[in-house]
Write a protein that holds these residues in place. Structure first.
Motif, PDB file in Angstrom:
ATOM      1  N   VAL A 184       0.856  -1.179   0.000  1.00 36.27           N
ATOM      2  CA  VAL A 184       0.000   0.000   0.000  1.00 36.27           C
ATOM      3  C   VAL A 184       0.889   1.225   0.000  1.00 36.27           C
ATOM      4  O   VAL A 184       1.821   1.336   0.814  1.00 36.27           O
ATOM      5  N   LEU A 185       0.623   2.140  -0.917  1.00 33.35           N
ATOM      6  CA  LEU A 185       1.351   3.404  -1.005  1.00 33.35           C
ATOM      7  C   LEU A 185       0.389   4.513  -0.600  1.00 33.35           C
ATOM      8  O   LEU A 185      -0.692   4.641  -1.164  1.00 33.35           O
ATOM      9  N   ARG A 186       0.814   5.305   0.393  1.00 36.39           N
ATOM     10  CA  ARG A 186      -0.004   6.429   0.842  1.00 36.39           C
ATOM     11  C   ARG A 186       0.839   7.701   0.825  1.00 36.39           C
ATOM     12  O   ARG A 186       2.004   7.677   1.219  1.00 36.39           O
ATOM     13  N   ALA A 187       0.220   8.794   0.415  1.00 38.79           N
ATOM     14  CA  ALA A 187       0.894  10.091   0.448  1.00 38.79           C
ATOM     15  C   ALA A 187       0.688  10.714   1.809  1.00 38.79           C
ATOM     16  O   ALA A 187      -0.446  10.757   2.329  1.00 38.79           O
ATOM     17  N   ASP A 188       1.793  11.188   2.424  1.00 40.09           N
ATOM     18  CA  ASP A 188       1.675  11.881   3.709  1.00 40.09           C
ATOM     19  C   ASP A 188       0.805  13.122   3.571  1.00 40.09           C
ATOM     20  O   ASP A 188      -0.093  13.372   4.349  1.00 40.09           O
ATOM     21  N   ALA A 190      13.280   0.260 -17.579  1.00 40.05           N
ATOM     22  CA  ALA A 190      12.928   1.258 -16.578  1.00 40.05           C
ATOM     23  C   ALA A 190      12.322   2.480 -17.255  1.00 40.05           C
ATOM     24  O   ALA A 190      12.609   2.785 -18.414  1.00 40.05           O
ATOM     25  N   SER A 191      11.471   3.192 -16.510  1.00 39.88           N
ATOM     26  CA  SER A 191      10.948   4.472 -16.981  1.00 39.88           C
ATOM     27  C   SER A 191      10.975   5.450 -15.811  1.00 39.88           C
ATOM     28  O   SER A 191      10.874   5.059 -14.647  1.00 39.88           O
ATOM     29  N   TYR A 192      11.101   6.710 -16.146  1.00 46.20           N
ATOM     30  CA  TYR A 192      11.302   7.759 -15.143  1.00 46.20           C
ATOM     31  C   TYR A 192      10.280   8.857 -15.378  1.00 46.20           C
ATOM     32  O   TYR A 192      10.185   9.408 -16.473  1.00 46.20           O
ATOM     33  N   HIS A 193       9.520   9.172 -14.322  1.00 46.84           N
ATOM     34  CA  HIS A 193       8.386  10.073 -14.494  1.00 46.84           C
ATOM     35  C   HIS A 193       8.353  11.148 -13.412  1.00 46.84           C
ATOM     36  O   HIS A 193       8.924  10.994 -12.330  1.00 46.84           O
ATOM     37  N   VAL A 194       7.629  12.202 -13.720  1.00 45.35           N
ATOM     38  CA  VAL A 194       7.334  13.227 -12.726  1.00 45.35           C
ATOM     39  C   VAL A 194       6.456  12.595 -11.648  1.00 45.35           C
ATOM     40  O   VAL A 194       5.569  11.788 -11.952  1.00 45.35           O
ATOM     41  N   GLY A 195       6.705  12.939 -10.377  1.00 47.39           N
ATOM     42  CA  GLY A 195       5.925  12.384  -9.267  1.00 47.39           C
ATOM     43  C   GLY A 195       4.438  12.638  -9.431  1.00 47.39           C
ATOM     44  O   GLY A 195       4.022  13.671  -9.980  1.00 47.39           O
ATOM     45  N   LYS A 196       3.627  11.691  -8.962  1.00 47.60           N
ATOM     46  CA  LYS A 196       2.182  11.763  -9.181  1.00 47.60           C
ATOM     47  C   LYS A 196       1.441  12.020  -7.866  1.00 47.60           C
ATOM     48  O   LYS A 196       1.920  11.706  -6.784  1.00 47.60           O
ATOM     49  N   ASP A 197       0.260  12.593  -8.003  1.00 42.01           N
ATOM     50  CA  ASP A 197      -0.618  12.869  -6.873  1.00 42.01           C
ATOM     51  C   ASP A 197      -1.494  11.637  -6.635  1.00 42.01           C
ATOM     52  O   ASP A 197      -2.574  11.509  -7.215  1.00 42.01           O
ATOM     53  N   LEU A 198      -1.022  10.714  -5.806  1.00 41.48           N
ATOM     54  CA  LEU A 198      -1.756   9.480  -5.527  1.00 41.48           C
ATOM     55  C   LEU A 198      -1.862   9.292  -4.013  1.00 41.48           C
ATOM     56  O   LEU A 198      -0.968   8.734  -3.379  1.00 41.48           O
ATOM     57  N   PRO A 199      -2.955   9.765  -3.400  1.00 41.04           N
ATOM     58  CA  PRO A 199      -3.101   9.605  -1.953  1.00 41.04           C
ATOM     59  C   PRO A 199      -3.120   8.140  -1.506  1.00 41.04           C
ATOM     60  O   PRO A 199      -2.714   7.826  -0.395  1.00 41.04           O
ATOM     61  N   PHE A 200      -3.595   7.246  -2.390  1.00 40.86           N
ATOM     62  CA  PHE A 200      -3.728   5.834  -2.018  1.00 40.86           C
ATOM     63  C   PHE A 200      -3.505   4.970  -3.240  1.00 40.86           C
ATOM     64  O   PHE A 200      -4.059   5.229  -4.313  1.00 40.86           O
ATOM     65  N   CYS A 201      -2.666   3.944  -3.095  1.00 41.00           N
ATOM     66  CA  CYS A 201      -2.415   3.006  -4.193  1.00 41.00           C
ATOM     67  C   CYS A 201      -2.196   1.619  -3.597  1.00 41.00           C
ATOM     68  O   CYS A 201      -1.278   1.423  -2.789  1.00 41.00           O
ATOM     69  N   LEU A 202      -3.043   0.674  -3.969  1.00 41.46           N
ATOM     70  CA  LEU A 202      -2.953  -0.704  -3.506  1.00 41.46           C
ATOM     71  C   LEU A 202      -2.456  -1.570  -4.656  1.00 41.46           C
ATOM     72  O   LEU A 202      -3.057  -1.578  -5.738  1.00 41.46           O
ATOM     73  N   ALA A 224     -13.961   1.673  -5.177  1.00 40.65           N
ATOM     74  CA  ALA A 224     -14.118   3.125  -5.074  1.00 40.65           C
ATOM     75  C   ALA A 224     -14.836   3.489  -3.780  1.00 40.65           C
ATOM     76  O   ALA A 224     -14.482   4.466  -3.107  1.00 40.65           O
ATOM     77  N   TYR A 225     -15.819   2.694  -3.401  1.00 40.01           N
ATOM     78  CA  TYR A 225     -16.555   2.938  -2.154  1.00 40.01           C
ATOM     79  C   TYR A 225     -15.649   2.703  -0.940  1.00 40.01           C
ATOM     80  O   TYR A 225     -15.742   3.423   0.059  1.00 40.01           O
ATOM     81  N   ALA A 226     -14.766   1.709  -1.035  1.00 39.22           N
ATOM     82  CA  ALA A 226     -13.860   1.425   0.078  1.00 39.22           C
ATOM     83  C   ALA A 226     -12.850   2.541   0.288  1.00 39.22           C
ATOM     84  O   ALA A 226     -12.309   2.707   1.387  1.00 39.22           O
ATOM     85  N   GLY A 227     -12.582   3.315  -0.773  1.00 38.81           N
ATOM     86  CA  GLY A 227     -11.662   4.437  -0.649  1.00 38.81           C
ATOM     87  C   GLY A 227     -10.283   3.985  -0.221  1.00 38.81           C
ATOM     88  O   GLY A 227      -9.684   3.112  -0.827  1.00 38.81           O
ATOM     89  N   GLY A 228      -9.781   4.544   0.872  1.00 37.94           N
ATOM     90  CA  GLY A 228      -8.442   4.216   1.349  1.00 37.94           C
ATOM     91  C   GLY A 228      -8.411   3.133   2.398  1.00 37.94           C
ATOM     92  O   GLY A 228      -7.370   2.939   3.046  1.00 37.94           O
ATOM     93  N   ASP A 229      -9.499   2.400   2.586  1.00 37.71           N
ATOM     94  CA  ASP A 229      -9.535   1.294   3.550  1.00 37.71           C
ATOM     95  C   ASP A 229      -8.953   0.054   2.877  1.00 37.71           C
ATOM     96  O   ASP A 229      -9.654  -0.672   2.185  1.00 37.71           O
ATOM     97  N   ASP A 230      -7.645  -0.196   3.085  1.00 38.21           N
ATOM     98  CA  ASP A 230      -7.013  -1.299   2.363  1.00 38.21           C
ATOM     99  C   ASP A 230      -7.542  -2.657   2.802  1.00 38.21           C
ATOM    100  O   ASP A 230      -7.587  -3.593   2.009  1.00 38.21           O
ATOM    101  N   GLY A 231      -7.963  -2.793   4.056  1.00 34.47           N
ATOM    102  CA  GLY A 231      -8.519  -4.059   4.520  1.00 34.47           C
ATOM    103  C   GLY A 231      -9.806  -4.402   3.784  1.00 34.47           C
ATOM    104  O   GLY A 231      -9.988  -5.539   3.319  1.00 34.47           O
ATOM    105  N   LEU A 232     -10.684  -3.425   3.665  1.00 30.00           N
ATOM    106  CA  LEU A 232     -11.944  -3.649   2.950  1.00 30.00           C
ATOM    107  C   LEU A 232     -11.686  -3.868   1.460  1.00 30.00           C
ATOM    108  O   LEU A 232     -12.299  -4.739   0.831  1.00 30.00           O
ATOM    109  N   ALA A 233     -10.759  -3.105   0.900  1.00 28.41           N
ATOM    110  CA  ALA A 233     -10.432  -3.267  -0.525  1.00 28.41           C
ATOM    111  C   ALA A 233      -9.917  -4.671  -0.798  1.00 28.41           C
ATOM    112  O   ALA A 233     -10.284  -5.298  -1.806  1.00 28.41           O
TER     113      ALA A 233
END
Length: 261
Positions: A22-26, A67-79, A122-131
């Motif tokens: 799980v990746l989360r943005a501070d 490999a690919s190199y990209h500008v950082g992305k706005d991702l509050p939550f990524c599972l 989408a309904y689970a949002g950032g709840d990784d357990g439910l996802a």
């Protein structure tokens, strides 16, 4: 800044998924985002991500050959679910070779049957357990893997991955030990893994070199020996081909120009 955390694979997904993270943005709105580096990767992953704008995506990321190199992305939550090679083909419903170096919406592969899962996540949002519960139910329902075939794929992958500081056997010898022809083994890899055995091995070897360099320091000649290259120049050439820069440049942060993702 984002923080990635490994999660325990749920019991119901162990035969299908090798790792969960799980990746989360501070704070998605704070400061400049660091570069996003996608390493060469022989695995296929299933990704669910959200953005601060309220969008969400359910994606298949196929094996990545460079490999690919990209500008950082706005991702509050990524599972991320890294799929097991023996389970990937049945779960996707297409040969894995069709998604190599591609990012594909799951709906493109599953059709409308992906919509309930997409909505539930989408309904689970950032709840990784439910996802993960929703993913476990959806993926388990599509499991139709041939157990013998899955075990053969796993054994072949393990033999080609080898171990750091050890040389692997030649492909014909691996095929003999698995009681299949070399031709069959190559066809199996294209269908179940998406890569040729040789390309799979090259990617794994570069990833091993990266891991050892981070753990033990960039002693290039020793790393070349430890990861099965003929010599340091062989490692440097292969590293440049897959990573776009030399090992020294990579670890000094001299990366290729960043591209939009």
């Amino acid at each position: 800044m984002s923080i990635e955390v490994s999660k325990t694979v749920p019991d119901g997904l162990r035969s299908l998924v090798k790792a969960v993270s799980v990746l989360r943005a501070d704070d998605p709105a704070a400061g400049e985002r660091p570069p996003l580096v996608h390493l060469p990767d022989p695995d296929t992953s299933l990704i669910f991500r959200t953005t601060s704008a309220g969008r969400s995506d359910l994606l298949v990321i196929g094996p990545r050959t460079r490999a690919s190199y990209h500008v950082g992305k706005d991702l509050p939550f990524c599972l991320r679910l890294r799929l097991r090679p023996g389970a990937t083909r049945p779960l996707l419903g297409v040969p894995v070779s069709e998604v190599v170096d591609r990012v594909v919406p799951l709906r493109e592969l599953w059709g409308a049957s992906a919509d309930p899962l997409d909505a539930a996540l989408a309904y689970a949002g950032g709840d990784d357990g439910l996802a993960l519960k929703h993913l476990e139910a959806a993926l388990s329902a599509r499991t139709s893997a041939d157990g013998v075939r899955a075990e053969l794929v796993q054994a072949a992958v393990q033999a080609l991955r080898g171990r750091a500081r050890e040389r692997r056997e030649p492909l014909p010898a691996i095929a003999r030990h698995l009681a299949v022809s070399e031709r069959h083994l190559r066809a199996l890899f294209a269908d179940a893994v998406g890569l040729s055995p040789k390309r799979y091995e090259r990617i794994e070897r570069v990833r091993q070199a990266l891991a050892l360099a981070r753990a033990d320091g960039p002693r290039w000649a020793d790393l070349a020996t430890a990861t099965g290259y003929y010599d340091q120049s062989h490692m440097t050439a292969e590293f440049r081909t897959l990573m776009g820069v030399t090992p020294a440049a990579y670890f000094e942060g001299r990366l290729p120009a960043l591209q939009p993702c």
